[in-house]
Design a protein around this motif. Structure first.
Motif, mmCIF file in Angstrom:
data_model
loop_
_atom_site.group_PDB
_atom_site.id
_atom_site.type_symbol
_atom_site.label_atom_id
_atom_site.label_comp_id
_atom_site.label_asym_id
_atom_site.label_seq_id
_atom_site.Cartn_x
_atom_site.Cartn_y
_atom_site.Cartn_z
ATOM 1 N N GLY A 88 0.818 -1.226 0.000
ATOM 2 C CA GLY A 88 0.000 0.000 0.000
ATOM 3 C C GLY A 88 0.844 1.265 0.000
ATOM 4 N N ASP A 89 2.098 1.150 0.420
ATOM 5 C CA ASP A 89 2.979 2.326 0.436
ATOM 6 C C ASP A 89 3.365 2.734 -0.995
ATOM 7 O OD1 ASP A 89 2.900 2.276 3.181
ATOM 8 O OD2 ASP A 89 4.952 1.527 3.462
ATOM 9 N N GLU A 90 3.696 4.010 -1.140
ATOM 10 C CA GLU A 90 4.090 4.514 -2.461
ATOM 11 C C GLU A 90 5.502 5.102 -2.431
ATOM 12 O OE1 GLU A 90 1.183 7.049 -4.333
ATOM 13 O OE2 GLU A 90 -0.457 5.643 -3.881
ATOM 14 N N VAL A 91 6.162 4.986 -3.559
ATOM 15 C CA VAL A 91 7.534 5.487 -3.713
ATOM 16 C C VAL A 91 7.554 6.431 -4.914
ATOM 17 C CG1 VAL A 91 9.932 4.820 -4.171
ATOM 18 C CG2 VAL A 91 8.456 3.295 -2.825
ATOM 19 N N ILE A 92 8.239 7.553 -4.782
ATOM 20 C CA ILE A 92 8.422 8.445 -5.927
ATOM 21 C C ILE A 92 9.884 8.366 -6.342
ATOM 22 C CG2 ILE A 92 8.279 10.823 -6.772
ATOM 23 C CD1 ILE A 92 6.230 11.344 -4.507
ATOM 24 N N THR A 119 9.132 10.117 -12.226
ATOM 25 C CA THR A 119 8.893 11.457 -12.748
ATOM 26 C C THR A 119 10.198 12.193 -13.036
ATOM 27 O OG1 THR A 119 7.623 13.482 -12.368
ATOM 28 C CG2 THR A 119 8.727 12.551 -10.457
ATOM 29 N N ALA A 120 10.086 13.280 -13.772
ATOM 30 C CA ALA A 120 11.250 14.121 -14.079
ATOM 31 C C ALA A 120 11.596 14.902 -12.810
ATOM 32 C CB ALA A 120 10.922 15.068 -15.225
ATOM 33 N N MET A 121 12.404 14.288 -11.966
ATOM 34 C CA MET A 121 12.610 14.769 -10.605
ATOM 35 C C MET A 121 13.387 16.084 -10.500
ATOM 36 S SD MET A 121 13.801 12.276 -7.601
ATOM 37 C CE MET A 121 12.332 11.380 -7.180
ATOM 38 N N TYR A 122 14.038 16.495 -11.597
ATOM 39 C CA TYR A 122 14.734 17.789 -11.543
ATOM 40 C C TYR A 122 13.715 18.917 -11.476
ATOM 41 C CZ TYR A 122 14.860 15.131 -15.791
ATOM 42 O OH TYR A 122 14.549 14.211 -16.762
ATOM 43 N N SER A 123 12.430 18.596 -11.703
ATOM 44 C CA SER A 123 11.371 19.567 -11.442
ATOM 45 C C SER A 123 10.737 19.216 -10.096
ATOM 46 C CB SER A 123 10.324 19.516 -12.560
ATOM 47 O OG SER A 123 9.061 19.878 -12.050
ATOM 48 N N THR A 124 10.988 20.060 -9.070
ATOM 49 C CA THR A 124 10.450 19.747 -7.741
ATOM 50 C C THR A 124 8.922 19.797 -7.733
ATOM 51 O OG1 THR A 124 11.235 21.957 -7.244
ATOM 52 C CG2 THR A 124 12.265 20.175 -6.048
ATOM 53 N N GLU A 125 8.337 20.632 -8.628
ATOM 54 C CA GLU A 125 6.860 20.685 -8.682
ATOM 55 C C GLU A 125 6.269 19.332 -9.035
ATOM 56 O OE1 GLU A 125 6.548 24.048 -11.494
ATOM 57 O OE2 GLU A 125 8.144 24.590 -10.092
ATOM 58 N N LYS A 126 6.925 18.660 -9.985
ATOM 59 C CA LYS A 126 6.410 17.338 -10.400
ATOM 60 C C LYS A 126 6.447 16.369 -9.224
ATOM 61 C CE LYS A 126 6.714 17.546 -15.271
ATOM 62 N NZ LYS A 126 7.560 17.452 -16.444
ATOM 63 N N VAL A 127 7.481 16.448 -8.409
ATOM 64 C CA VAL A 127 7.577 15.570 -7.237
ATOM 65 C C VAL A 127 6.475 15.943 -6.247
ATOM 66 C CG1 VAL A 127 9.052 14.750 -5.364
ATOM 67 C CG2 VAL A 127 10.080 15.379 -7.560
ATOM 68 N N ALA A 128 6.319 17.239 -5.994
ATOM 69 C CA ALA A 128 5.332 17.711 -5.019
ATOM 70 C C ALA A 128 3.930 17.219 -5.384
ATOM 71 C CB ALA A 128 5.355 19.240 -4.948
ATOM 72 N N GLN A 129 3.611 17.239 -6.675
ATOM 73 C CA GLN A 129 2.279 16.803 -7.120
ATOM 74 C C GLN A 129 1.991 15.340 -6.801
ATOM 75 O OE1 GLN A 129 2.326 17.715 -11.295
ATOM 76 N NE2 GLN A 129 2.206 19.925 -10.932
ATOM 77 N N LEU A 130 3.042 14.537 -6.711
ATOM 78 C CA LEU A 130 2.845 13.092 -6.507
ATOM 79 C C LEU A 130 2.797 12.693 -5.035
ATOM 80 C CD1 LEU A 130 5.227 11.737 -9.289
ATOM 81 C CD2 LEU A 130 2.739 11.469 -9.227
ATOM 82 N N ILE A 131 3.187 13.622 -4.155
ATOM 83 C CA ILE A 131 3.227 13.278 -2.727
ATOM 84 C C ILE A 131 1.809 13.171 -2.162
ATOM 85 C CG2 ILE A 131 3.913 14.111 -0.418
ATOM 86 C CD1 ILE A 131 6.411 15.273 -1.650
ATOM 87 N N ASN A 132 1.551 12.073 -1.464
ATOM 88 C CA ASN A 132 0.264 11.926 -0.751
ATOM 89 C C ASN A 132 0.511 11.180 0.561
ATOM 90 O OD1 ASN A 132 0.032 9.016 -1.106
ATOM 91 N ND2 ASN A 132 -0.391 9.439 -3.267
ATOM 92 N N ILE A 165 8.187 10.643 5.414
ATOM 93 C CA ILE A 165 8.716 10.189 4.119
ATOM 94 C C ILE A 165 10.238 10.112 4.210
ATOM 95 C CG2 ILE A 165 8.954 10.725 1.651
ATOM 96 C CD1 ILE A 165 6.392 12.395 1.868
ATOM 97 N N LEU A 166 10.788 8.953 3.851
ATOM 98 C CA LEU A 166 12.245 8.817 3.826
ATOM 99 C C LEU A 166 12.783 9.350 2.510
ATOM 100 C CD1 LEU A 166 12.807 5.157 5.096
ATOM 101 C CD2 LEU A 166 13.491 7.262 6.283
ATOM 102 N N ILE A 167 13.938 10.021 2.596
ATOM 103 C CA ILE A 167 14.627 10.460 1.384
ATOM 104 C C ILE A 167 15.873 9.590 1.228
ATOM 105 C CG2 ILE A 167 15.855 12.373 0.261
ATOM 106 C CD1 ILE A 167 12.975 13.059 0.521
ATOM 107 N N GLY A 168 15.903 8.817 0.146
ATOM 108 C CA GLY A 168 17.064 7.968 -0.132
ATOM 109 C C GLY A 168 17.755 8.451 -1.394
ATOM 110 N N VAL A 169 19.075 8.426 -1.390
ATOM 111 C CA VAL A 169 19.825 8.872 -2.571
ATOM 112 C C VAL A 169 20.817 7.794 -3.009
ATOM 113 C CG1 VAL A 169 21.386 10.620 -3.530
ATOM 114 C CG2 VAL A 169 19.643 11.294 -1.872
ATOM 115 N N ASP A 170 20.704 7.395 -4.268
ATOM 116 C CA ASP A 170 21.707 6.525 -4.881
ATOM 117 C C ASP A 170 22.860 7.441 -5.311
ATOM 118 O OD1 ASP A 170 23.262 5.012 -6.627
ATOM 119 O OD2 ASP A 170 21.565 3.900 -7.432
ATOM 120 N N ASN A 171 23.957 7.357 -4.562
ATOM 121 C CA ASN A 171 25.084 8.290 -4.759
ATOM 122 C C ASN A 171 26.226 7.649 -5.554
ATOM 123 O OD1 ASN A 171 26.116 10.890 -4.285
ATOM 124 N ND2 ASN A 171 27.208 10.268 -2.430
#
Ligand SMILES: *Cc1c(COP(=O)(O)O)cnc(C)c1O
Length: 379
Positions: A88-92, A119-132, A165-171
């Motif tokens: 049921g969890d979602e990941v962006i 999503t095209a994550m370099y646009s923060t708006e696109k990320v914001a729209q998907l958060i729920n 929400i966890l923020i994970g980065v593949d570095n």
């Protein structure tokens, strides 16, 4: 401690038994106990191993983290993070995600009831729209493969502030020498240690680093419970590789800068993707969050076809045609037919991944030789 000192000293103590300056390869599965439960802190090597401990401390130090947790591959490390989630969890995540991560998400974890958005994550708006309310993880990769897009880690992390929400980065592409995501607000940083950290194309390994005690405990629990742990010999090789990470990265970056500049001015080349160019769409973000621009470059040809790319790829003498990256030797690859072949052509082209796109992992050879190799292959 500064970075160049940390790579040599962090996590590594002279061996208690012998004084050996290099951490020994503790090639053992179990440890003898004096009486049941009375031991020296080690019981069984899936749970703890001294060679692995040294490496975990070293990687943690490089990422300015409290905890480092190593896995038998980069995918094993990502898998441990996804297992923190439940049905049921979602990941962006990003739309030009590493192919193996995409496969793990879409072909394994969708079947367990998780939902992934790309999503095209370099646009923060696109990320914001998907958060729920169901969003539990934002999975960032920057620079991306193979388009070399840059995501603003701090801006995306800000979107998750105050939310569960966890923020994970593949570095992996940047390495800790160039970028430290935890300092920019991420919760977990991940590496395919196989690449720059190992640095010598001789080990498959993954790592996670974080600062939160609870999170570290959960990840270490996954490491032990699922058991995707690296062997001590591999940990030793990576400890050795890390000691030269800073000087290798300096040379990777310097060589890549020369190669990028050469490619841009070449008549057969259409477009060069390298975040160091001022014309790169996310150049300012790269400048802000990275210390240099890394050793990865991709480019397209004016003659846009697989055949044109293949003709060139077959001609290289110093560059080796192979998957992977981050080793001392220069590699070339053809994403459309190799790493990204499972993505349909229309989907590939949406993110700009053309048939003629060639990717370089620039090694640390003499750059004059690399450039003359590219020159002869292109002509
Ligand atoms: C290679 C790679 C991985 C996977 O790591 P393995 O060590 O091959 O399992 C994940 N992310 C990126 C960006 C990679 O390049």
């Amino acid at each position: 401690m500064k970075f160049g000192t940390k790579v040599i000293h962090a996590g590594v103590e002279p061996d208690i038994g012998t004084g050996a300056i290099m951490t020994p390869i503790y090639q053992t599965s179990t440890y003898v106990q004096e009486s049941p439960g009375k031991h020296k802190g080690y019981e069984y090597s899936r749970t703890q191993n001294p060679t692995r401990d040294a490496l975990q401390k070293s990687i943690a130090a490089l990422e300015n983290a409290k905890y480092g947790i190593c896995f038998s591959s980069g995918m094993g490390a990502i898998d441990a993070i996804i297992k923190l989630l439940k049905s049921g969890d979602e990941v962006i995540s990003i739309d030009d995600l590493y192919g193996g991560s995409y496969r793990l998400f879409e072909q394994v974890y969708v079947g367990f009831g998780l939902k992934f958005h790309f999503t095209a994550m370099y646009s923060t708006e696109k990320v914001a729209q998907l958060i729920n309310d169901r969003t539990k993880l934002i999975w960032i990769e920057t620079p991306t493969n193979p388009m070399m897009n840059i995501v603003d880690i701090e801006a995306v992390a800000d979107l998750a502030k105050g939310k569960d929400i966890l923020i994970g980065v593949d570095n992996t592409f940047a390495s800790p020498y160039l970028q430290n995501p935890l300092d920019l607000g991420a919760d977990i940083v991940m590496h395919s240690v196989t690449k720059y950290l190992g640095g010598h194309s001789d080990v498959i390994m993954g790592a996670l680093a974080c600062n939160d005690n609870m999170l570290a405990e959960k990840l270490a629990f996954q490491q032990n419970a699922s058991g995707a742990v690296p062997g001590p010999q591999d940990c030793f090789l990576v400890l050795r590789g890390i000691k030269t990470l800073h000087i290798r990265m300096q040379r990777h970056c310097e060589n890549a800068r020369h190669v990028a500049q050469f490619l841009v001015s070449h008549p057969k080349v259409e477009k060069v993707c390298w975040p160091g160019f001022e014309t790169h769409p996310n150049h300012d973000v790269a400048r802000k969050q990275m210390r240099d621009f890394g050793g990865m470059i991709s480019f397209t040809l004016k003659e846009d076809s697989m055949e044109a790319a293949f003709r060139i790829l077959e001609k290289f003498k110093i560059f080796s045609l192979a998957e992977s990256l981050g080793g001392v030797e220069s590699l070339c690859a053809h994403p459309a037919s190799m790493t990204h072949a499972s993505i349909p052509k229309e989907e590939r082209e949406k993110i700009g991944l053309k048939d003629s796109l060639i990717r370089f992992s620039i090694g640390i050879e003499d750059v004059e030789d690399l450039i003359s190799d590219i020159d002869q292959a292109l002509s």
